[in-house]
Motif scaffolding. Sequence first.
Motif, mmCIF file in Angstrom:
data_model
loop_
_atom_site.group_PDB
_atom_site.id
_atom_site.type_symbol
_atom_site.label_atom_id
_atom_site.label_comp_id
_atom_site.label_asym_id
_atom_site.label_seq_id
_atom_site.Cartn_x
_atom_site.Cartn_y
_atom_site.Cartn_z
ATOM 1 N N VAL A 5 36.654 78.547 61.600
ATOM 2 C CA VAL A 5 35.524 79.453 61.447
ATOM 3 C C VAL A 5 34.676 79.051 60.243
ATOM 4 O O VAL A 5 33.459 79.166 60.254
ATOM 5 N N LEU A 6 35.323 78.557 59.188
ATOM 6 C CA LEU A 6 34.614 78.245 57.955
ATOM 7 C C LEU A 6 34.089 76.814 57.912
ATOM 8 O O LEU A 6 33.082 76.548 57.278
ATOM 9 N N PHE A 7 34.782 75.894 58.542
ATOM 10 C CA PHE A 7 34.344 74.497 58.482
ATOM 11 C C PHE A 7 34.860 73.784 59.726
ATOM 12 O O PHE A 7 35.800 74.233 60.395
ATOM 13 N N ASP A 8 34.216 72.655 60.023
ATOM 14 C CA ASP A 8 34.633 71.861 61.171
ATOM 15 C C ASP A 8 35.953 71.171 60.888
ATOM 16 O O ASP A 8 36.275 70.830 59.742
ATOM 17 N N ALA A 9 36.723 70.963 61.916
ATOM 18 C CA ALA A 9 37.990 70.260 61.772
ATOM 19 C C ALA A 9 37.723 68.817 61.349
ATOM 20 O O ALA A 9 36.774 68.191 61.826
ATOM 21 N N PRO A 10 38.526 68.270 60.423
ATOM 22 C CA PRO A 10 38.294 66.893 59.956
ATOM 23 C C PRO A 10 38.532 65.884 61.069
ATOM 24 O O PRO A 10 39.406 66.060 61.922
ATOM 25 N N GLY A 11 37.751 64.829 61.027
ATOM 26 C CA GLY A 11 37.907 63.770 61.992
ATOM 27 C C GLY A 11 39.013 62.807 61.596
ATOM 28 O O GLY A 11 39.707 62.994 60.591
ATOM 29 N N PRO A 12 39.200 61.743 62.368
ATOM 30 C CA PRO A 12 40.289 60.787 62.072
ATOM 31 C C PRO A 12 40.153 60.161 60.689
ATOM 32 O O PRO A 12 41.148 60.016 59.973
ATOM 33 N N ARG A 13 38.940 59.769 60.280
ATOM 34 C CA ARG A 13 38.765 59.151 58.958
ATOM 35 C C ARG A 13 39.050 60.166 57.851
ATOM 36 O O ARG A 13 39.683 59.836 56.831
ATOM 37 N N ALA A 14 38.589 61.404 58.037
ATOM 38 C CA ALA A 14 38.832 62.428 57.018
ATOM 39 C C ALA A 14 40.319 62.734 56.894
ATOM 40 O O ALA A 14 40.828 62.961 55.790
#
Length: 304
Positions: A5-14
């Motif tokens: 809800v607060l932020f997008d889920a991190p991608g593979p690099r993150a």
Amino acid sequence: MSASVLFDAPGPRAVVRNRIYAVVGTVVLVGLAAVAIVRLSDKGDLAYGMWDIFNYAGIRQNIADAILATLKAFGLAAVGSLVLGVALAVARMSEHKPVRWVATAFIELFRSIPLLITIYGVWVGFLTDYSMWALALGLSIYNGCVQAEVLRAGVNAVPKGQREAAYALGMSKTQVMASVLLPQAVRSMLPTIISQLVVTLKDTSLGFIILYPELLQTARLIASNTQVNGQYPYVSTIVVIGTIYVAMCLLLSALATWIEKRGRRAKTGISVGAAAAPVTAAGPAPVMAAEGAMGADGAPDATN
């Protein structure tokens, strides 16, 4: 991939980058801890004799007496700060300007003065022979001012409609404050109130300035009067006394969590009463008979 809800889920690099940061941070912390342990070991602070002093009955008794003295001062300060906080909060929200001005000046004054100065001033000026009461009074004054602001914020957070509804029912200002506003303010601000009580518990350590035998004063006396292999056990004493402080604060926080959960489970509000039978000129209507005359689908039976 799900999103928060607060932020997008991190991608593979993150994800990889966060894992690298976590590993590097852990290695740095472990390295700093290892350096500290090696330095303390080289100075002899980790020797067995430095820790064996806490097996002495006299030192254990001194620590037990210090814990009791700390809890006494904390108990008095906790009760005093809550009582003073309620009084100051009500006074600051008063419609009488002199009362509001005096309460505001008192709160702003003692919130600005360092707590150590307040405790020392109370001790020197009024209670020189009663260090426990001087410590408790100094803590009550400062923390009472903080609790007053917490309660005032809680009262202001209550919807104005509830206050207006209470006045519409004919309740007086005192009844509205005591029965409607303060109970809701205390419930909503309970975590903050308990957090300030934890601060009050830790601030009892300032009693060393007026020679009150609380935990910190006792630790100073133990470390400065006990010699082991030509060294004074300051490190071991700080670790033991610090652990006791942490344990007491955790117990108080656990108590706050239990009270908060219990308050959420409490059944509050107005229960709905059972409907009474309608009254006609001939007396109460035959409710059961009317119910019996209903059809299976809930509609009136056409045969009656």
